[in-house]
Design an enzyme around this catalytic site. Structure first.
Site, PDB file in Angstrom:
ATOM      1  N   PRO A 109      49.124  44.472  44.178  1.00  0.00           N
ATOM      2  CA  PRO A 109      48.935  43.199  44.933  1.00  0.00           C
ATOM      3  C   PRO A 109      49.566  43.115  46.105  1.00  0.00           C
ATOM      4  O   PRO A 109      49.203  41.919  46.811  1.00  0.00           O
ATOM      5  CB  PRO A 109      48.977  42.091  43.948  1.00  0.00           C
ATOM      6  CG  PRO A 109      49.989  42.656  42.689  1.00  0.00           C
ATOM      7  CD  PRO A 109      49.551  43.868  42.729  1.00  0.00           C
ATOM      8  N   TYR A 120      46.092  44.213  57.140  1.00  0.00           N
ATOM      9  CA  TYR A 120      46.216  42.947  56.273  1.00  0.00           C
ATOM     10  C   TYR A 120      44.964  42.010  56.346  1.00  0.00           C
ATOM     11  O   TYR A 120      44.478  41.601  55.131  1.00  0.00           O
ATOM     12  CB  TYR A 120      47.451  42.063  56.626  1.00  0.00           C
ATOM     13  CG  TYR A 120      47.786  41.148  55.409  1.00  0.00           C
ATOM     14  CD1 TYR A 120      47.394  39.750  55.920  1.00  0.00           C
ATOM     15  CD2 TYR A 120      48.512  41.503  54.382  1.00  0.00           C
ATOM     16  CE1 TYR A 120      47.899  38.904  55.067  1.00  0.00           C
ATOM     17  CE2 TYR A 120      48.812  40.389  53.592  1.00  0.00           C
ATOM     18  CZ  TYR A 120      48.384  39.010  53.790  1.00  0.00           C
ATOM     19  OH  TYR A 120      48.715  37.976  52.856  1.00  0.00           O
ATOM     20  N   HIS A 131      44.819  31.044  57.799  1.00  0.00           N
ATOM     21  CA  HIS A 131      46.154  31.484  58.084  1.00  0.00           C
ATOM     22  C   HIS A 131      45.996  32.461  59.203  1.00  0.00           C
ATOM     23  O   HIS A 131      45.290  33.373  59.037  1.00  0.00           O
ATOM     24  CB  HIS A 131      47.112  31.732  56.846  1.00  0.00           C
ATOM     25  CG  HIS A 131      47.477  30.743  56.057  1.00  0.00           C
ATOM     26  ND1 HIS A 131      48.537  31.304  54.945  1.00  0.00           N
ATOM     27  CD2 HIS A 131      46.872  29.790  55.719  1.00  0.00           C
ATOM     28  CE1 HIS A 131      48.331  30.017  54.312  1.00  0.00           C
ATOM     29  NE2 HIS A 131      47.631  28.928  54.603  1.00  0.00           N
ATOM     30  N   TYR A 148      56.090  37.173  52.703  1.00  0.00           N
ATOM     31  CA  TYR A 148      56.734  38.566  51.792  1.00  0.00           C
ATOM     32  C   TYR A 148      58.226  38.738  52.019  1.00  0.00           C
ATOM     33  O   TYR A 148      58.503  38.955  53.109  1.00  0.00           O
ATOM     34  CB  TYR A 148      55.833  39.616  52.268  1.00  0.00           C
ATOM     35  CG  TYR A 148      54.506  39.540  51.955  1.00  0.00           C
ATOM     36  CD1 TYR A 148      53.498  38.819  52.515  1.00  0.00           C
ATOM     37  CD2 TYR A 148      54.043  40.258  50.680  1.00  0.00           C
ATOM     38  CE1 TYR A 148      52.126  38.596  52.160  1.00  0.00           C
ATOM     39  CE2 TYR A 148      52.470  40.045  50.303  1.00  0.00           C
ATOM     40  CZ  TYR A 148      51.809  39.397  51.377  1.00  0.00           C
ATOM     41  OH  TYR A 148      50.459  39.320  50.886  1.00  0.00           O
ATOM     42  N   LYS A 185      44.748  43.126  48.314  1.00  0.00           N
ATOM     43  CA  LYS A 185      43.676  43.947  48.525  1.00  0.00           C
ATOM     44  C   LYS A 185      42.421  43.992  47.195  1.00  0.00           C
ATOM     45  O   LYS A 185      41.465  44.421  47.411  1.00  0.00           O
ATOM     46  CB  LYS A 185      44.002  45.342  48.977  1.00  0.00           C
ATOM     47  CG  LYS A 185      44.426  45.627  50.300  1.00  0.00           C
ATOM     48  CD  LYS A 185      43.658  45.267  51.278  1.00  0.00           C
ATOM     49  CE  LYS A 185      44.180  44.754  52.777  1.00  0.00           C
ATOM     50  NZ  LYS A 185      43.619  43.611  53.413  1.00  0.00           N
TER      51      LYS A 185
HETATM   52  P1  FAS Z   1      38.137  42.054  36.814  1.00  0.00           P
HETATM   53  O1  FAS Z   1      39.030  42.504  35.902  1.00  0.00           O
HETATM   54  O2  FAS Z   1      38.359  40.700  37.568  1.00  0.00           O
HETATM   55  O3  FAS Z   1      36.660  41.577  35.782  1.00  0.00           O
HETATM   56  C1  FAS Z   1      36.338  42.465  34.933  1.00  0.00           C
HETATM   57  C2  FAS Z   1      35.260  41.633  33.740  1.00  0.00           C
HETATM   58  O4  FAS Z   1      34.951  42.519  33.050  1.00  0.00           O
HETATM   59  C3  FAS Z   1      36.387  40.866  32.970  1.00  0.00           C
HETATM   60  O5  FAS Z   1      36.073  39.307  32.985  1.00  0.00           O
HETATM   61  C4  FAS Z   1      36.553  41.296  31.637  1.00  0.00           C
HETATM   62  O6  FAS Z   1      36.513  40.494  30.733  1.00  0.00           O
HETATM   63  C5  FAS Z   1      35.150  42.103  31.553  1.00  0.00           C
HETATM   64  N1  FAS Z   1      35.058  43.276  30.628  1.00  0.00           N
HETATM   65  C6  FAS Z   1      36.137  44.014  30.511  1.00  0.00           C
HETATM   66  N2  FAS Z   1      35.623  45.094  29.819  1.00  0.00           N
HETATM   67  C7  FAS Z   1      34.510  44.693  29.224  1.00  0.00           C
HETATM   68  C8  FAS Z   1      33.461  45.402  28.229  1.00  0.00           C
HETATM   69  N3  FAS Z   1      33.819  46.287  27.588  1.00  0.00           N
HETATM   70  N4  FAS Z   1      32.247  44.557  28.116  1.00  0.00           N
HETATM   71  C9  FAS Z   1      32.132  43.501  29.036  1.00  0.00           C
HETATM   72  N5  FAS Z   1      32.866  43.046  29.842  1.00  0.00           N
HETATM   73  C10 FAS Z   1      34.125  43.565  29.972  1.00  0.00           C
HETATM   74  N6  FAS Z   1      44.228  41.005  43.436  1.00  0.00           N
HETATM   75  C11 FAS Z   1      44.846  40.581  44.600  1.00  0.00           C
HETATM   76  O7  FAS Z   1      44.291  40.687  45.767  1.00  0.00           O
HETATM   77  N7  FAS Z   1      45.858  39.837  44.536  1.00  0.00           N
HETATM   78  C12 FAS Z   1      46.566  39.414  43.367  1.00  0.00           C
HETATM   79  O8  FAS Z   1      47.738  38.482  43.420  1.00  0.00           O
HETATM   80  C13 FAS Z   1      46.244  40.096  42.092  1.00  0.00           C
HETATM   81  N8  FAS Z   1      46.640  39.562  41.039  1.00  0.00           N
HETATM   82  C14 FAS Z   1      46.117  40.192  39.682  1.00  0.00           C
HETATM   83  C15 FAS Z   1      46.928  39.887  38.600  1.00  0.00           C
HETATM   84  C16 FAS Z   1      46.191  40.503  37.378  1.00  0.00           C
HETATM   85  C17 FAS Z   1      47.208  40.409  36.119  1.00  0.00           C
HETATM   86  C18 FAS Z   1      45.273  41.575  37.494  1.00  0.00           C
HETATM   87  C19 FAS Z   1      44.867  42.236  36.207  1.00  0.00           C
HETATM   88  C20 FAS Z   1      44.601  41.803  38.855  1.00  0.00           C
HETATM   89  C21 FAS Z   1      45.282  41.113  39.806  1.00  0.00           C
HETATM   90  N9  FAS Z   1      44.524  41.325  41.163  1.00  0.00           N
HETATM   91  C22 FAS Z   1      44.971  40.898  42.137  1.00  0.00           C
HETATM   92  C23 FAS Z   1      43.355  42.250  41.149  1.00  0.00           C
HETATM   93  C24 FAS Z   1      42.272  41.339  40.788  1.00  0.00           C
HETATM   94  O9  FAS Z   1      42.111  40.276  41.585  1.00  0.00           O
HETATM   95  C25 FAS Z   1      41.084  42.153  40.964  1.00  0.00           C
HETATM   96  O10 FAS Z   1      40.893  43.077  42.205  1.00  0.00           O
HETATM   97  C26 FAS Z   1      39.792  41.381  40.557  1.00  0.00           C
HETATM   98  O11 FAS Z   1      39.898  40.706  39.612  1.00  0.00           O
HETATM   99  C27 FAS Z   1      38.847  42.496  40.611  1.00  0.00           C
HETATM  100  O12 FAS Z   1      37.509  41.975  40.129  1.00  0.00           O
HETATM  101  P2  FAS Z   1      36.530  42.757  39.209  1.00  0.00           P
HETATM  102  O13 FAS Z   1      36.283  44.098  39.921  1.00  0.00           O
HETATM  103  O14 FAS Z   1      35.455  41.646  38.866  1.00  0.00           O
HETATM  104  O15 FAS Z   1      37.548  42.905  37.739  1.00  0.00           O
HETATM  105  C1  PHB Z   2      48.546  35.148  45.685  1.00  0.00           C
HETATM  106  O1  PHB Z   2      48.341  33.996  46.183  1.00  0.00           O
HETATM  107  O2  PHB Z   2      48.249  35.431  44.461  1.00  0.00           O
HETATM  108  C2  PHB Z   2      48.816  36.483  46.353  1.00  0.00           C
HETATM  109  C3  PHB Z   2      48.646  36.501  47.727  1.00  0.00           C
HETATM  110  C4  PHB Z   2      49.047  37.497  48.395  1.00  0.00           C
HETATM  111  C5  PHB Z   2      49.324  38.860  47.633  1.00  0.00           C
HETATM  112  C6  PHB Z   2      49.268  38.950  46.269  1.00  0.00           C
HETATM  113  C7  PHB Z   2      48.982  37.668  45.669  1.00  0.00           C
HETATM  114  O3  PHB Z   2      49.561  39.942  48.298  1.00  0.00           O
END
Ligand code: FAS
Ligand code: PHB
Length: 389
Positions: free
Chosen positions: A292, A384, A72, A200, A296
């Site tokens: 989010p 961004y 995009h 947004y 980032k």
């Molecule tokens: P993660 O949390 O993805 O991965 C950590 C892993 O460690 C998991 O699989 C977990 O099961 C495992 N774990 C935890 N404790 C453990 C233990 N004690 N022993 C072994 N394993 C363990 N970012 C965006 O940019 N846009 C979004 O829209 C967005 N939406 C999100 C929605 C939610 C509900 C959450 C929680 C996060 C969101 N994020 C979003 C942020 C997300 O994308 C994170 O930045 C991304 O998952 C980071 O990746 P990891 O650092 O690998 O952490």
């Molecule tokens: C998404 O597509 O899930 C999304 C995109 C942009 C954002 C957050 C989430 O800032």
């Protein structure tokens, strides 16, 4: 068991680190608490910065991304009935890539499998030992059996609720946090997106976001009170509130349909300093969380893993400890700039009842300025698309 690096967490951070280390001939074992199906069932991020895409290509896991992802060149900000496109490509030199985190994680799992990488699922009660010595080790339970991994380094890639950060003595950790008084209700639907690019939206009632995963899979969000539960939001209510938050021409183009995923995520800004304790290195959500709004979270995980994998490879290739010593400061310098941008986007676009009428006027003035100023749009665009690594 023994490996050079023990990695806790099989999300994007842990899997990408394992992949980059493996390609450099460095052995690792990933310990993941959940099943692979559970990890792949999570619906999270959607926007990838250029740096993250380049790193996935370097890791050899971007073939499907390069086939299926959309690039995009712009993003729109809506305010009431007004819609303003920010020309990312013209203002910041390039755009962003739309490719869901679920697909990134799937590609990483496939690559780990193809390379025979060790990913242990359902690893229970992972515990860190000797992180402040030269010979750390991990223990866990697997099918009721006590297991141990001796390693040189431990990467804490276990997200915000993981064990890694909690293993650092409280006296050695500085924590910075802001919890927002609302959450995001997210819906995934097999419907065509409401627009070609992301929108947004700031509405007097609250924030909304129109995103997508493909031309036939849409991702939408609306701001909800922290007290709300998914059960409070039948599809009909969601579509009605979303369309009310959007400019009329966007609401008219909205194609509704049954939700195939619906969840509420709380919003917080959080940073733990330093991102290292002895031979334990934190990366991704284990060290920091962003709301989010700035897209980032996943992208910061990627830059952390860039720095950490470079540092570990430098150590194993030539005994160079400079990268390891610089890791935390280098990662935090980029983390804090992304924290600022995510906080700014969140403060600008959400409804904050506690800031009253004056706060609302400040938001409106900032949006008026943004829509009229190329300089203001350039600042948004540069942040961004992603600041340099
Ligand atoms: P993660 O949390 O993805 O991965 C950590 C892993 O460690 C998991 O699989 C977990 O099961 C495992 N774990 C935890 N404790 C453990 C233990 N004690 N022993 C072994 N394993 C363990 N970012 C965006 O940019 N846009 C979004 O829209 C967005 N939406 C999100 C929605 C939610 C509900 C959450 C929680 C996060 C969101 N994020 C979003 C942020 C997300 O994308 C994170 O930045 C991304 O998952 C980071 O990746 P990891 O650092 O690998 O952490
Ligand atoms: C998404 O597509 O899930 C999304 C995109 C942009 C954002 C957050 C989430 O800032």
């Amino acid at each position: 068991m023994r490996a050079q690096v023990g990695i806790i967490g099989g999300g994007p951070s842990g899997l990408l680190l394992a992949q980059l280390l493996d390609r450099a001939g460095i052995s690792s074992v990933v310990l993941e608490r959940r099943t692979r199906e559970h990890v792949l069932g999570r619906i999270r991020a959607g926007v990838l910065e250029q740096g993250a895409v380049a790193l996935l290509r370097e890791a050899g896991v971007a073939e499907r991304l390069d086939r299926e992802a959309e690039v995009h060149g712009g993003v729109a900000i809506a305010h009431g009935d007004r819609l303003h496109r920010i020309d990312l490509a013209a203002l910041a030199g390039h755009g962003v890539t739309l490719y869901g985190q679920t697909e990134v994680t799937r590609d990483l799992y496939d690559a780990r499998g193809a390379m025979g990488g060790a990913v242990i699922h359902e690893a229970e009660d992972v515990a860190i030992h000797g992180a402040d010595t030269d010979a750390p080790w991990l223990t866990w339970r697997e099918g009721g059996e006590a297991r141990r991994l001796d390693c040189d380094f431990i990467a804490g890639c276990d997200g915000f609720h993981g064990v890694s950060r909690r293993s650092i003595p409280a006296a050695r950790l500085a924590e910075f946090e802001r919890v927002y008084p609302f959450g995001w209700l997210g819906v995934l639907s097999r419907t065509p997106p409401a627009a070609e690019e992301l929108i947004y939206a700031r509405h007097v009632e609250g924030f909304a976001l129109c995103s997508m995963r493909s031309r036939s899979l849409s991702r939408y969000y609306v701001q909800v009170p922290l007290s709300d539960r998914v059960a409070d939001w039948p599809d009909e209510r969601f579509w009605e509130v979303l369309s009310r938050h959007l400019p009329p021409e966007v609401a008219a183009a909205l194609v509704t349909g049954p939700s195939i995923e619906k969840s509420i995520a709380p919003l917080r800004s959080y940073v733990a300093e330093p991102m290292r304790w002895g031979r334990l290195f934190l990366a991704g959500d284990a060290a920091h969380i962003v709301p989010p709004t700035g897209a980032k979270g996943l992208n910061l995980a990627a830059s952390d893993i860039r720095y950490l994998s470079d540092a570990l490879i430098g150590f194993y290739r030539g005994g160079d400890e400079v990268g390891l010593a610089a890791y935390s400061d280098r990662a935090l310098a980029r983390v804090w700039k992304a924290e600022r941008f995510s906080w700014w986007m969140t403060s600008l676009l959400h409804r904050f009842p506690e800031t009253g009428a004056f706060g609302a006027r400040m938001q409106e003035a900032e949006l008026d300025y943004l829509f009229a100023s190329r300089a203001a749009q350039t600042v948004l665009a540069e942040n961004y698309v992603g600041l340099p690594y």
